[in-house]
Design a protein around this motif. Structure first.
Motif, PDB file in Angstrom:
ATOM      1  N   GLU A   1     -15.594   6.265 -14.505  1.00 51.72           N
ATOM      2  CA  GLU A   1     -15.199   6.419 -15.634  1.00 51.72           C
ATOM      3  C   GLU A   1     -15.042   7.726 -16.111  1.00 51.72           C
ATOM      4  O   GLU A   1     -14.490   8.173 -17.311  1.00 51.72           O
ATOM      5  CB  GLU A   1     -16.536   5.961 -16.115  1.00 51.72           C
ATOM      6  CG  GLU A   1     -16.829   5.182 -16.835  1.00 51.72           C
ATOM      7  CD  GLU A   1     -17.632   4.738 -17.589  1.00 51.72           C
ATOM      8  OE1 GLU A   1     -18.969   5.621 -17.827  1.00 51.72           O
ATOM      9  OE2 GLU A   1     -17.931   3.697 -18.223  1.00 51.72           O
TER      10      GLU A   1
ATOM     11  N   LYS B   1      -8.641   6.964 -15.693  1.00 53.64           N
ATOM     12  CA  LYS B   1      -8.460   5.535 -17.439  1.00 53.64           C
ATOM     13  C   LYS B   1      -7.286   4.670 -16.684  1.00 53.64           C
ATOM     14  O   LYS B   1      -7.436   3.010 -16.939  1.00 53.64           O
ATOM     15  CB  LYS B   1      -8.329   6.192 -18.513  1.00 53.64           C
ATOM     16  CG  LYS B   1      -8.204   6.568 -19.406  1.00 53.64           C
ATOM     17  CD  LYS B   1      -7.723   7.054 -20.626  1.00 53.64           C
ATOM     18  CE  LYS B   1      -6.060   7.181 -20.444  1.00 53.64           C
ATOM     19  NZ  LYS B   1      -6.278   7.715 -21.878  1.00 53.64           N
ATOM     20  N   ASN B   2      -6.074   5.795 -16.130  1.00 56.25           N
ATOM     21  CA  ASN B   2      -5.250   4.178 -15.701  1.00 56.25           C
ATOM     22  C   ASN B   2      -5.288   4.065 -13.946  1.00 56.25           C
ATOM     23  O   ASN B   2      -4.185   3.471 -13.586  1.00 56.25           O
ATOM     24  CB  ASN B   2      -4.102   4.400 -16.083  1.00 56.25           C
ATOM     25  CG  ASN B   2      -3.213   4.615 -17.793  1.00 56.25           C
ATOM     26  OD1 ASN B   2      -5.007   3.427 -18.494  1.00 56.25           O
ATOM     27  ND2 ASN B   2      -3.172   5.314 -18.571  1.00 56.25           N
TER      28      ASN B   2
ATOM     29  N   PRO C   1      -5.825   1.637 -11.325  1.00 54.62           N
ATOM     30  CA  PRO C   1      -6.616   0.326 -11.157  1.00 54.62           C
ATOM     31  C   PRO C   1      -7.464   0.079 -10.080  1.00 54.62           C
ATOM     32  O   PRO C   1      -9.142  -0.556  -9.739  1.00 54.62           O
ATOM     33  CB  PRO C   1      -5.971  -0.834 -10.861  1.00 54.62           C
ATOM     34  CG  PRO C   1      -4.444  -0.350 -10.744  1.00 54.62           C
ATOM     35  CD  PRO C   1      -4.337   1.798 -10.920  1.00 54.62           C
TER      36      PRO C   1
ATOM     37  N   LEU D   1     -10.560   1.358 -11.557  1.00 60.03           N
ATOM     38  CA  LEU D   1     -11.490   0.333 -12.587  1.00 60.03           C
ATOM     39  C   LEU D   1     -11.633  -0.940 -11.941  1.00 60.03           C
ATOM     40  O   LEU D   1     -12.261  -1.829 -12.051  1.00 60.03           O
ATOM     41  CB  LEU D   1     -10.169  -0.091 -13.471  1.00 60.03           C
ATOM     42  CG  LEU D   1      -9.366   0.824 -14.363  1.00 60.03           C
ATOM     43  CD1 LEU D   1      -8.786   0.539 -15.247  1.00 60.03           C
ATOM     44  CD2 LEU D   1     -10.786   1.129 -15.111  1.00 60.03           C
TER      45      LEU D   1
ATOM     46  N   GLU E   1     -14.406  -7.454 -19.128  1.00 60.56           N
ATOM     47  CA  GLU E   1     -13.832  -6.273 -20.296  1.00 60.56           C
ATOM     48  C   GLU E   1     -12.902  -5.267 -18.627  1.00 60.56           C
ATOM     49  O   GLU E   1     -11.571  -5.407 -18.799  1.00 60.56           O
ATOM     50  CB  GLU E   1     -14.412  -5.349 -21.524  1.00 60.56           C
ATOM     51  CG  GLU E   1     -13.921  -4.642 -22.592  1.00 60.56           C
ATOM     52  CD  GLU E   1     -13.097  -3.325 -22.069  1.00 60.56           C
ATOM     53  OE1 GLU E   1     -12.734  -3.075 -21.804  1.00 60.56           O
ATOM     54  OE2 GLU E   1     -14.869  -2.750 -21.119  1.00 60.56           O
ATOM     55  N   VAL E   2     -13.389  -4.916 -18.035  1.00 58.20           N
ATOM     56  CA  VAL E   2     -12.435  -4.048 -16.925  1.00 58.20           C
ATOM     57  C   VAL E   2     -11.831  -4.944 -16.203  1.00 58.20           C
ATOM     58  O   VAL E   2     -10.511  -4.259 -15.882  1.00 58.20           O
ATOM     59  CB  VAL E   2     -13.668  -3.048 -16.652  1.00 58.20           C
ATOM     60  CG1 VAL E   2     -13.244  -1.786 -15.344  1.00 58.20           C
ATOM     61  CG2 VAL E   2     -15.067  -2.280 -17.048  1.00 58.20           C
ATOM     62  N   TYR E   3     -12.539  -5.743 -15.740  1.00 55.66           N
ATOM     63  CA  TYR E   3     -11.536  -6.786 -14.928  1.00 55.66           C
ATOM     64  C   TYR E   3     -10.502  -6.968 -15.335  1.00 55.66           C
ATOM     65  O   TYR E   3      -9.393  -7.970 -14.601  1.00 55.66           O
ATOM     66  CB  TYR E   3     -12.826  -7.892 -14.528  1.00 55.66           C
ATOM     67  CG  TYR E   3     -11.592  -8.363 -13.417  1.00 55.66           C
ATOM     68  CD1 TYR E   3     -10.929  -7.111 -12.098  1.00 55.66           C
ATOM     69  CD2 TYR E   3     -11.416  -9.331 -13.368  1.00 55.66           C
ATOM     70  CE1 TYR E   3     -10.476  -8.314 -11.752  1.00 55.66           C
ATOM     71  CE2 TYR E   3     -11.094 -10.460 -12.710  1.00 55.66           C
ATOM     72  CZ  TYR E   3     -10.612  -9.896 -11.081  1.00 55.66           C
ATOM     73  OH  TYR E   3      -9.622 -10.515 -10.642  1.00 55.66           O
ATOM     74  N   LYS E   4     -10.011  -7.678 -16.930  1.00 59.79           N
ATOM     75  CA  LYS E   4      -9.070  -7.574 -17.588  1.00 59.79           C
ATOM     76  C   LYS E   4      -8.143  -6.493 -17.909  1.00 59.79           C
ATOM     77  O   LYS E   4      -6.723  -6.431 -17.602  1.00 59.79           O
ATOM     78  CB  LYS E   4      -9.494  -8.165 -18.940  1.00 59.79           C
ATOM     79  CG  LYS E   4      -9.442  -9.474 -19.094  1.00 59.79           C
ATOM     80  CD  LYS E   4      -9.798  -9.330 -20.574  1.00 59.79           C
ATOM     81  CE  LYS E   4     -10.699 -10.344 -21.222  1.00 59.79           C
ATOM     82  NZ  LYS E   4     -11.144 -10.924 -22.326  1.00 59.79           N
ATOM     83  N   ARG E   5      -8.730  -5.341 -17.296  1.00 58.45           N
ATOM     84  CA  ARG E   5      -8.091  -4.074 -18.117  1.00 58.45           C
ATOM     85  C   ARG E   5      -6.766  -3.695 -16.662  1.00 58.45           C
ATOM     86  O   ARG E   5      -5.769  -3.719 -16.500  1.00 58.45           O
ATOM     87  CB  ARG E   5      -8.447  -2.925 -18.349  1.00 58.45           C
ATOM     88  CG  ARG E   5      -9.071  -2.530 -19.723  1.00 58.45           C
ATOM     89  CD  ARG E   5      -9.993  -1.705 -20.203  1.00 58.45           C
ATOM     90  NE  ARG E   5      -9.924  -0.272 -19.292  1.00 58.45           N
ATOM     91  CZ  ARG E   5     -10.549   1.013 -19.112  1.00 58.45           C
ATOM     92  NH1 ARG E   5     -12.390   0.438 -19.763  1.00 58.45           N
ATOM     93  NH2 ARG E   5     -10.953   1.838 -18.418  1.00 58.45           N
TER      94      ARG E   5
ATOM     95  N   LYS F   1      -4.257  -6.259 -16.356  1.00 58.60           N
ATOM     96  CA  LYS F   1      -3.163  -5.447 -17.347  1.00 58.60           C
ATOM     97  C   LYS F   1      -2.418  -4.739 -16.098  1.00 58.60           C
ATOM     98  O   LYS F   1      -1.166  -4.610 -16.793  1.00 58.60           O
ATOM     99  CB  LYS F   1      -3.858  -5.285 -18.760  1.00 58.60           C
ATOM    100  CG  LYS F   1      -2.926  -5.815 -19.641  1.00 58.60           C
ATOM    101  CD  LYS F   1      -3.674  -5.451 -21.204  1.00 58.60           C
ATOM    102  CE  LYS F   1      -3.468  -6.612 -21.911  1.00 58.60           C
ATOM    103  NZ  LYS F   1      -4.666  -6.562 -23.354  1.00 58.60           N
ATOM    104  N   LEU F   2      -3.269  -4.192 -15.830  1.00 53.10           N
ATOM    105  CA  LEU F   2      -2.675  -2.623 -15.199  1.00 53.10           C
ATOM    106  C   LEU F   2      -1.919  -3.135 -14.127  1.00 53.10           C
ATOM    107  O   LEU F   2      -0.497  -2.898 -13.953  1.00 53.10           O
ATOM    108  CB  LEU F   2      -3.272  -1.643 -14.968  1.00 53.10           C
ATOM    109  CG  LEU F   2      -4.119  -0.430 -15.859  1.00 53.10           C
ATOM    110  CD1 LEU F   2      -5.007  -0.189 -15.232  1.00 53.10           C
ATOM    111  CD2 LEU F   2      -3.102   0.055 -15.817  1.00 53.10           C
TER     112      LEU F   2
END
Ligand SMILES: Nc1ncnc2c1ncn2[C@@H]1O[C@H](COP(=O)(O)OP(=O)(O)O)[C@@H](O)[C@H]1O
Ligand SMILES: [Mg+2]
Length: 447
Positions: A85, A90-91, A93, A96, A114-118, A121-122
């Protein structure tokens, strides 16, 4: 015979420890040692190495990520979460993904989702089997407000869409199959008017069958790349397993999803699983599922223009003959093991980015009759492994040679013969309207 891999790893670890005595500040070597310890499940020892690196170089990103991974494997999820974290990740993958897994294993499902979606997306390439299967089944069974079925489009299928990344040039040989795919499904997509002018109905799919490892999936993916379309890869067994009892609905959603993502290649792998009798599926529901599949293929519930349907199976004889009616899988193509020339190309493709001397591909192709593409992959892997062993012993990496690969060929038997042993019987005794004549031709058997 090869030596016991465990001892070999230990030996390598000891060698690196020796080397580190002489250069204790060699950070890459220390990280490498830590990774080897991770592989050996020596988590605490690995953690010590990564911590030492971080004492010397507190901002070392790689060390932090490896440390987070070591904690995850050790079961110390909160420690993983603290590292992953950090603002700098932050960006990132990789970080994350570790974070999502830590939440998942810590039973914090909504955070994990929520984190997996991020992550996705990346970078959509980051699909992860553990997260996919856990989050999807959790979502369907216990946690429906987290993973609403209506969110199927955004959530459940994200992992099956890919940009193929390869085209026909990455497929060795198979000229006849490529031509047939071109005529039957690519050209109609590109020039619908011409086909209509001749009264030729557009639609229907192609079923690829043949021994495993001979390029069915590879070719389907390349077909999508060839026309710069998306590739939607559906393992029928996945559809069945992930939502038992809900399969028809899911199948419909898969087609709807394809309709929203045109142009695309919709690829059904292991398609014979639809016809197979499954212990966990009631007989009648199996029938429903087949009917649902057929009506989707027929476009009863929607427009299939712009969707190229491909299927693959190692066992076409288990597939209901209803699949073969016009407009469905009305072209059935045998994907044979690669011939000499194709094996040469496949080996060249596979060796493209490897360190090597001048390789005699023609000789290698000659020495590998009956080897599938997957077999050839395995051979090269074996050759590389023994090169690595050597390099660790001597400390000097050497390029691959023809001789290395010939040595590896001896260690890996071709896998296609077993398939032909059983396929031959279907071709001889259950060959309605010559469906499997190609198998007999390949085996040089006269009817
Ligand atoms: N004609 C080919 N050209 C290039 N690579 C191939 C070819 N056939 C097989 N391969 C390689 O072998 C691997 C296994 O093939 P795959 O498509 O998964 O086989 P199948 O789906 O028939 O079981 C592929 O990932 C690819 O690397
Ligand atoms: Mg396959």
């Amino acid at each position: 015979m090869r030596t016991n891999p465990y001892n070999m790893a230990n030996e390598a670890i000891n060698k690196i420890r020796e080397a580190l005595k002489f250069s204790p500040d060699n950070i890459p070597l220390k990280l490498h040692l830590g990774e080897m310890l991770l592989d050996e499940k020596e988590y605490q020892e690995a953690i010590n190495e990564f911590n030492e690196v971080l004492t010397k170089d507190p901002a070392n990103e790689e060390a932090k990520l490896l440390l987070a991974e070591a904690f995850l494997l050790q079961g110390n999820y909160s420690a993983t979460i603290v590292i992953a974290e950090e603002e700098q990740f932050k960006n990132n993958p990789d970080a994350l993904l570790l974070l999502a897994k830590a939440h998942l294993r810590d039973k914090s499902l909504s955070e994990a989702i929520e984190v997996y979606k991020r992550v996705l997306k990346l970078d959509p390439h980051y699909a992860d089997a553990e997260l996919d299967s856990q989050l999807r089944s959790q979502g369907t069974y216990n946690d429906s407000d987290q993973f609403d079925e209506d969110e199927f489009d955004e959530d459940a299928t994200f992992r099956i869409v890919e940009n193929p990344g390869i085209d026909f040039n990455d497929v060795g040989g198979m000229e006849k199959v490529k031509r047939e795919i071109d005529l039957k499904i690519i050209q109609p997509l590109k020039n619908p008017e011409i086909y209509k002018a001749y009264g030729k109905k557009i639609g229907g799919g192609i079923l690829l069958y043949g021994p495993p490892g001979c390029g069915k999936t590879h070719l389907a993916r390349a077909t999508a790349g060839q026309i710069k379309a998306k590739f939607i890869n559906i393992g029928i067994n996945d559809v069945l397993d992930m939502w038992i009892g809900n399969s028809e609905k899911n199948l419909h959603e898969v087609f709807e999803y394809a309709r929203k993502n045109k142009p695309c290649v919709l690829f059904f792998d292991e398609i014979d699983a639809l016809g197979a009798s499954r212990s966990d599926m009631k007989q009648s529901s199996g029938r429903h599922l087949i009917n649902q599949f057929l009506s989707e293929l027929d476009g009863v519930d929607g427009d299939n223009d712009g969707i190229l349907v491909l299927g693959a199976t190692n066992a076409p004889w288990h597939l209901d003959s209803a699949f073969r009616r016009p407009g469905r899988f009305d072209r059935i193509i045998f994907v044979a093991p690669p011939d000499d020339e194709s094996r040469e190309t496949i080996l060249q493709l596979q060796m493209k980015d490897k360190p090597k001397t001048d390789i005699d591909y023609t000789l290698l192709a000659k020495k590998t009759p009956d080897y599938s593409g997957a077999d050839l992959n395995a051979v090269i892997d074996i050759a590389i492994e023994s090169k690595l062993e050597e390099a660790i012993k001597t400390g000097v990496p050497q390029p691959l040679t023809t001789k290395d690969i010939l040595g590896a060929v001896k260690l890996h038997r071709p896998s296609t013969r077993d398939w032909f042993n059983s396929a031959k019987n279907y071709a001889l005794y259950a060959n309605d309207s010559g469906l499997y004549d190609d198998i007999l031709t390949y085996l040089n058997i006269k009817k």
